[in-house]
Scaffold this motif. Structure first.
Motif, mmCIF file in Angstrom:
data_model
loop_
_atom_site.group_PDB
_atom_site.id
_atom_site.type_symbol
_atom_site.label_atom_id
_atom_site.label_comp_id
_atom_site.label_asym_id
_atom_site.label_seq_id
_atom_site.Cartn_x
_atom_site.Cartn_y
_atom_site.Cartn_z
ATOM 1 N N CYS A 1 -6.834 -1.106 14.740
ATOM 2 C CA CYS A 1 -6.471 -0.434 15.852
ATOM 3 C C CYS A 1 -5.103 -0.022 15.578
ATOM 4 O O CYS A 1 -4.758 1.253 16.226
ATOM 5 C CB CYS A 1 -6.552 -1.478 17.232
ATOM 6 N N MET B 1 -11.275 3.566 13.638
ATOM 7 C CA MET B 1 -10.830 4.385 14.733
ATOM 8 C C MET B 1 -12.041 3.872 15.823
ATOM 9 O O MET B 1 -11.992 4.064 17.143
ATOM 10 C CB MET B 1 -11.396 5.892 14.730
ATOM 11 N N GLU B 2 -13.103 3.286 15.340
ATOM 12 C CA GLU B 2 -14.200 2.907 16.396
ATOM 13 C C GLU B 2 -13.995 1.599 16.919
ATOM 14 O O GLU B 2 -14.840 1.071 17.796
ATOM 15 C CB GLU B 2 -15.604 2.918 15.666
ATOM 16 N N VAL B 3 -13.246 0.718 16.531
ATOM 17 C CA VAL B 3 -12.842 -0.700 16.801
ATOM 18 C C VAL B 3 -12.471 -0.633 18.371
ATOM 19 O O VAL B 3 -11.518 0.034 18.522
ATOM 20 C CB VAL B 3 -11.712 -1.422 16.194
ATOM 21 N N PRO B 4 -13.112 -1.175 19.265
ATOM 22 C CA PRO B 4 -12.727 -1.102 20.809
ATOM 23 C C PRO B 4 -11.689 -1.718 21.305
ATOM 24 O O PRO B 4 -11.022 -2.785 20.366
ATOM 25 C CB PRO B 4 -14.190 -1.730 21.533
ATOM 26 N N GLY B 5 -11.078 -1.205 22.126
ATOM 27 C CA GLY B 5 -9.898 -1.767 22.651
ATOM 28 C C GLY B 5 -10.017 -3.250 23.151
ATOM 29 O O GLY B 5 -9.046 -3.884 23.324
#
Lengths: 464, 464
Positions: free
Chosen positions: A318, A347-351
Motif C-alpha cells: 500500500c 495497487m489492488e491491496v485494499p485499505g
C-alpha cells in the motif's frame, strides 16, 4: 568472524581488508592523504565498473575537491571525526545536491536533486568524501538487485550471480574493496541482504535512527537508512556518525574494537530457529549456526511468522503504491516490467487490510518482544540461501521449489515490521559464496549487537 | 430561531418546548422531581413508541432508580450540575453497562456491554437519567436512518418520511418531545442530519472533544460523539458537561443564554455558498439563507469540494471495512442487504488511496482554514433537501435526479474530514418539513458558534 572480502575475479580493490579506523589513523599519521584514498577509489571504480556495474554516477571532480578540503582541514587541525577524508558511496536513491540521482528508474533518468538528503548532509559534516552513487533495484522495489535502468549489479564473488538488493551496488562496491563504506536503505532487508550475499557487514539501525529525509521512499513506515562496510566495527562507527546530529562526537578515531579479555561477554545471545520463518537451505543454516557457536535456542511463537510476513506485504504494497500511483497512471512504460507488474498487484491491496496491518504492529511488537525477555540479541541467518544467478526468480531449496524474493526477504523483513536494529556479519561460505549471520537487538541497545558480534567472532575463532 | 418542535401527529411529547435549563430550575425550586420527569418520558415513549420507533431498548427500572438517586442527592444538597436529574436517551451503539445495545444489527441482537462508554460514564457523573437506547441506522452506516434490525425510525413531522440518520431515533425522540436530550454520533453528519430533518438542534463538537471510547466505531478518524436537543443552548450545556472530564464544572445551572442587548454580536459570520458543495433544493437554500439574515458570502476554493468528498468516501470506506471485515466473511447474511452491499464496495477501496487521503487531510485543512481567515463562523444549510420518504434512495432536485445519500451528506461531511465543530439549529420549514441552519467554527472556539446562533436568531426575529 570476518572473511577476506570478495575475491572478485582476481583483483581485490584498494580497500579490501582495510578498515575505517585504520584508514583514519593513516590519515592522521601522514601515511595517507584523503586525496590519495579518493584516487584509489576512483581508479578502482573505473577499472572494475563495467564488470560489477556497482556505480551509476561517479563524481570524480566532487570527490577530489572534497578530499582536498578534508586534507586541508586535517592539516589545519580541524578533525571532523572518523569519517573525515574517507571515501563513501551512496545508494542511487539518496539525494545528493547537484549530482544525478536516478532511483534506478527511467522516470528519473536525468534527475539532479537540489538538496542533500539529511544523511548525506551528515556525511559531509563528518568530512566523508562522496565518490558516487551505487546501483539500486528500481525504486528499491526488489531484494534481488538485478532490475535497474542502468542494469543489474554483479556479485564480486561470481559476476553471474545477483548481489541481492535493493542496495545492490553498495554491496558490490564494498565487497570488491572499491570503497570502505557505502550508504544503503533497508525496507525489508535491502542493506542486510546484499551485505550477506556479498560477504560484507551491513547494519540497519532502529527505525528513524538515521533520518530518511531526502531518501526516495519505498514504504515509509518500513524504510530504514543503513550502512555497509567491511566489518561490524566499521558499521558501528559509520552509523554512530550518521545518528549523531553534529557528526562531531568522535573527536578522535576509535581504536576499532578493543580486545577485551573476557571470552564470554555480558551480552545474552540466543539462536532464533530460522525454520519458524522460512525453510531455508540447510547448508546455509548449518554454516551460520556453526559460525555463531553454541547458543541457547529460541523459537517464534506460533503464528507470529505468518503475521509478520502478511503485515510486511500489506504495508509495503500500500505504501509503495501510494508513492507511485501517479507515475503508474501517467507513464507506466517507463517502469521495468517486473516492477510494473508488482506495482499493479500492490495497487489492488485494499485499505482495510492496511489499517489492520498498521494496527497489528503494536501487537506483533509485543509478541516478538517476549523473545527478548531473557536475551539481548537474537542470532539467525541473514539470508537462508546463497546468491542466486542474476534474473532467477524460482529456485530449489532442499529439492523443493521456492520463490527467490520470498527466500531473500524471509529472515530480514520481520525486523523492519518491528523497527528493530539488525546487523549482518560474514559467517563463512557455502559453495564458495558468502553467507551472513544476522544479529537483532533492541532499539537503544545497539551497542549490545556489536558486542555480540565481537563475542561470537571470538567463539568462532575468527577476528574482525 | 427555534421552531416549536415536532407537531407529531397531534400529540406533542412532555418535553416539547421545555429546555434543560428550565427543567433544572424546576428541579431545584421543587416544581418537579427527577422521578416525575422520568415517568413523563417513559409514558410518552410507551405511547409514541410504535409510531416513531425512536427507541430500541427502554430501561424503565434503571431510569426510575437513577431518578430517585438524583432526587435524593439534590435533597441532600449534592448538585451535579445542569444535567442532574434530566432524562436522556442514548444512541443504540454507545455502550451502556448492563443494557442491551445492538448497533441496530442482528450481529449484536442480544449484546449487553459490561462497561459504560466514556460519554455515558460522564452522563452518569453529571447526574443524568438514561431512559433507553435510540434507533441507529445499522452500525451507523447510512445517513437515511431507515435501515436497522429494529426497523426504521419515523419522522415526527411526517411518519412516512425518514428522520435522517444515522442517529435517527435520537432525532425523532427529541423532536417529539419524548426526552429533552439525546446522544448521537456523527461520522459524516449523523447528528446534524436527523436534527435538521426533525427540526431540533444538534451539535458535533471538534474531533475527540467528547471521547469516543466505548462507542462502536464506524470510521475512527471521522467519528464524533454529539448531542441533540431542542435548542442550541441545550446542546452547548450538554456538550460542555460531556467535554469536562469531571462533569462537575457547572455548580449552578446556567441561565439558558442571557439576553444580551447588542443586536450584532462580535462574532464574524459568513454565508458559505452551498452550491460549491452540492446543488441543493433551491427552496431549502432560500429558507435557510433567509433565516440566517444578511451575511457576507464566501465560496469554497475551486476543487476543494471534490477533494473533501473523495477524502471522506475513501477514509470512511476503508475504516468501516476494517471494522467489519470479519463479520462480512463470517456471517454476511446477518447484515441488512443495503449495508452489506455498501460494505462490499468499501472492502475494495485500495490502501494507497487511503494513505493518500489521510495524507491529504492536512492540506485540505489548510485550504479550508483560509475560509476562516476573516470569519469566525460559516453559515450554510445543514441538509440541502427536506426529509425524503422512508426507503427512497433516488430523488429529484430542481427537476434533476439526485442520490439521497449524497444529498444528505453533502453539506455536513466536509466538517468531519476537517474535524471542525458544527451546530445545526432549526431554520423554518419547506413544504411543512423542517430545515436546518448549520454553523461551523474553529476547534477551541465553540463558544463563537453558539454566540452566532443567538445573534442570527435575533436577526431572523425568532428566539430560542
Amino acid at each position: 568472524m570476518a572473511l577476506t572480502p570478495g575475491p572478485l575475479a582476481g583483483t581485490p580493490g584498494p580497500f579490501s581488508g582495510r578498515h575505517i579506523a585504520g584508514l583514519a589513523q593513516d590519515l592522521r599519521r601522514g601515511h595517507a592523504t584523503s586525496a590519495e584514498l579518493a584516487e584509489q577509489a576512483l581508479d578502482a571504480i573505473a577499472a572494475l565498473g563495467p564488470e560489477l556495474n556497482a556505480f551509476v554516477t561517479v563524481d570524480a571532480a566532487g570527490a577530489r575537491a572534497a578530499a582536498r578540503r578534508a586534507d586541508a582541514e586535517l592539516a589545519a587541525g580541524t578533525d571532523r571525526g572518523p569519517l573525515h577524508g574517507i571515501p563513501v558511496a551512496v545508494k542511487d536513491l539518496i539525494m545528493i545536491a547537484g549530482l544525478r540521482v536516478t532511483m534506478g528508474s527511467r522516470h528519473f533518468a536525468g534527475h539532479v536533486p537540489e538538496a542533500d538528503a539529511a544523511c548525506v548532509a551528515r556525511l559531509r559534516r563528518a568530512g566523508a568524501v562522496i565518490v558516487g552513487t551505487t546501483t539500486t533495484h528500481e525504486f528499491a522495489y526488489g531484494p534481488t538487485g538485478d532490475r535497474s535502468a542502468s542494469g543489474p549489479a554483479h556479485n564480486p564473488w561470481d559476476p553471474s550471480r545477483m548481489t541481492g538488493g535493493s542496495s545492490a551496488g553498495s554491496g558490490a562496491a564494498v565487497a570488491a574493496g572499491l570503497v570502505p563504506l557505502a550508504l544503503g536503505t533497508d525496507t525489508g532487508g535491502s542493506v542486510r541482504i546484499p551485505a550477506a550475499l556479498c560477504g560484507v557487514a551491513g547494519f540497519k539501525p532502529a527505525y528513524d535512527a538515521i533520518p530518511a529525509d531526502g531518501v526516495f521512499p519505498l514504504s515509509r513506515t518500513l524504510d530504514h537508512v543503513g550502512v555497509l562496510a567491511g566489518t561490524a566495527e566499521d558499521c558501528l562507527l559509520a552509523s554512530t556518525c550518521l545518528t549523531e546530529p553534529t557528526g562531531r562526537k568522535h573527536a578522535t578515531p576509535p581504536t576499532g574494537g578493543a580486545d577485551r579479555p573476557d571470552v564470554v561477554g555480558p551480552v545474552r545471545v540466543a539462536w532464533l530457529d530460522p525454520a519458524g520463518l522460512f525453510d531455508g537451505d540447510p547448508r546455509v543454516v548449518r554454516a551460520v549456526r556453526a559460525a555463531a557457536g553454541p547458543l541457547e535456542e529460541v523459537r517464534l511463537p506460533p503464528g507470529l511468522a505468518d503475521a509478520l510476513r502478511d503485515t510486511y506485504t500489506v504495508i509495503q504494497s500500500c505504501e509503495t503504491a501510494a508513492v507511485h500511483a501517479d507515475r503508474l497512471a501517467g507513464a507506466p512504460e517507463l517502469f521495468d516490467p517486473e516492477v510494473l507488474e508488482r506495482l499493479r498487484v500492490a495497487m489492488e491491496v485494499p485499505g482495510w487490510r492496511y489499517i489492520r496491518a498498521m494496527d497489528g504492529r503494536a501487537r506483533l511488537a509485543e509478541a516478538a518482544g517476549a523473545l527478548f525477555d531473557r536475551h539481548d540479541v537474537l542470532a539467525l541467518p541473514t539470508v537462508p540461501i546463497i546468491a542466486p544467478p542474476l534474473g532467477v526468480r524460482e529456485t530449489e531449496i532442499g529439492g523443493r521449489p521456492a520463490a527467490v524474493r520470498a527466500a531473500l526477504l524471509a529472515l530480514t523483513s520481520p525486523w523492519n515490521v518491528l523497527g528493530r536494529p539488525a546487523l549482518t556479519v560474514p559467517a563463512g561460505t557455502v559453495d564458495g559464496l558468502p553467507v551472513g549471520l544476522q544479529l537483532v537487538g533492541r532499539p537503544g541497545h545497539e551497542a549490545l549487537i556489536f558486542e555480540a558480534a565481537r563475542t561470537l567472532g571470538r567463539h568462532a575463532g575468527a577476528r574482525s
